[in-house]
Design a protein around this motif. Structure first.
Motif, PDB file in Angstrom:
ATOM      1  N   SER A  73       6.147 -43.514 -51.064  1.00  0.00           N
ATOM      2  CA  SER A  73       4.381 -43.823 -51.588  1.00  0.00           C
ATOM      3  C   SER A  73       4.267 -45.644 -51.832  1.00  0.00           C
ATOM      4  N   LEU A  74       5.260 -46.018 -52.244  1.00  0.00           N
ATOM      5  CA  LEU A  74       4.911 -47.947 -51.518  1.00  0.00           C
ATOM      6  C   LEU A  74       4.535 -48.574 -50.787  1.00  0.00           C
ATOM      7  N   LEU A  75       5.649 -47.610 -49.251  1.00  0.00           N
ATOM      8  CA  LEU A  75       4.815 -47.767 -47.885  1.00  0.00           C
ATOM      9  C   LEU A  75       3.845 -47.291 -47.169  1.00  0.00           C
ATOM     10  N   LEU A 124      -3.132 -48.369 -57.666  1.00  0.00           N
ATOM     11  CA  LEU A 124      -1.240 -48.514 -56.587  1.00  0.00           C
ATOM     12  C   LEU A 124      -0.418 -49.001 -56.710  1.00  0.00           C
ATOM     13  N   PHE A 125      -0.690 -50.951 -56.147  1.00  0.00           N
ATOM     14  CA  PHE A 125       0.637 -51.309 -56.041  1.00  0.00           C
ATOM     15  C   PHE A 125       1.720 -51.143 -57.324  1.00  0.00           C
ATOM     16  N   ILE A 126       1.469 -51.498 -58.639  1.00  0.00           N
ATOM     17  CA  ILE A 126       1.963 -51.667 -59.698  1.00  0.00           C
ATOM     18  C   ILE A 126       2.737 -50.725 -59.995  1.00  0.00           C
ATOM     19  N   GLY A 127       2.405 -49.242 -59.990  1.00  0.00           N
ATOM     20  CA  GLY A 127       2.309 -48.109 -60.182  1.00  0.00           C
ATOM     21  C   GLY A 127       4.051 -47.608 -58.749  1.00  0.00           C
ATOM     22  N   SER A 128       3.170 -48.119 -57.943  1.00  0.00           N
ATOM     23  CA  SER A 128       5.163 -47.675 -56.823  1.00  0.00           C
ATOM     24  C   SER A 128       5.407 -49.109 -56.958  1.00  0.00           C
ATOM     25  N   LEU A 129       5.719 -49.686 -57.148  1.00  0.00           N
ATOM     26  CA  LEU A 129       6.733 -50.969 -57.703  1.00  0.00           C
ATOM     27  C   LEU A 129       7.705 -50.209 -58.817  1.00  0.00           C
ATOM     28  N   LEU A 130       6.516 -49.587 -60.298  1.00  0.00           N
ATOM     29  CA  LEU A 130       7.696 -49.731 -61.233  1.00  0.00           C
ATOM     30  C   LEU A 130       8.697 -48.521 -60.860  1.00  0.00           C
TER      31      LEU A 130
END
Length: 216
Positions: A73-75, A124-130
């Motif tokens: 997801s992060l990628l 998108l970034f905060i959710g995937s990083l968490l």
């Protein structure tokens, strides 16, 4: 059902990622705001499926499988962001080149300048990083606990052995000293009590057994 702290963080990350899929990621004139889901690209549907699966893994606390879905997801979010940024920059550059010298070029450039990256990327970034943090932080914590636990378990055993050893040394020392100060009475120093026939010292004037007065 009670959830752990990593699970709660995972739920928060999954919800943020889910919101980010439907929030605007870029705004364009005439078209308006566009989300990663409404962009028409297949990666929006894939990301939505990965987010739902990740939330299921968090609910089941199967964080080993969460590693794969969270990293993918992060990628995907990172690749999509780079793609959109490059696409917007190329659009502005091509438009300025094509309309060079055109009397309506200024108007077109003004419209192109309204193409902006929107706040959906933050979700998108905060959710995937968490989600990635939860997937990998759990294993680190578990390894730390496993390394510390043997030392904690050995401490009571060490204290017991130390206490037992100290007690044995003290008893041995006491017995040794007691043996030096208390000497057994030899048979030549004893005589029989005329009243109870128990053994008493020759110099005794009173029997310690029956309490009778003994004549010297």
């Amino acid at each position: 059902m009670e959830f752990t702290k990593p699970q709660l963080i995972g739920f928060g990350g999954g919800i943020l990622l889910l919101l980010g899929i439907f929030l605007p990621i870029v705004s364009m004139p005439i078209v308006g705001s566009v989300s990663i889901f409404s962009s028409g690209r297949v990666d929006g549907y894939i990301l939505l499926g990965l987010t739902i699966v990740s939330l299921f893994f968090v609910f089941q606390n199967t964080l080993r499988l969460l590693k794969f879905t969270s990293v993918i997801s992060l990628l995907m979010v990172l690749i999509s962001f780079v793609y959109v940024v490059l696409k917007v920059n190329n659009l502005k550059g091509d438009l300025a080149k094509d309309l060079e010298g055109n009397p309506f070029g200024g108007l077109a450039q003004a419209m192109a300048s309204t193409v902006q990256i929107q706040y959906g990327w933050v979700f998108l970034f905060i959710g995937s990083l968490l989600l990635v943090y939860v997937a990998f932080a759990k294993n680190t914590t578990k390894a730390t606990v496993n390394e510390v636990t043997p030392d904690i378990q050995e401490q009571p055993v060490r204290e017991i052995l130390k206490s037992t050893k100290t007690k044995l040394v003290a008893e041995d020392y006491f017995s040794h000293n007691a043996g030096n100060h208390i000497k057994p009475t030899s048979q030549s120093e004893l005589k029989a009590c005329p009243f109870c026939a128990e053994q008493i010292r020759i110099a005794a004037i009173k029997c310690k057994h029956c309490g009778s007065m003994v004549e010297e």
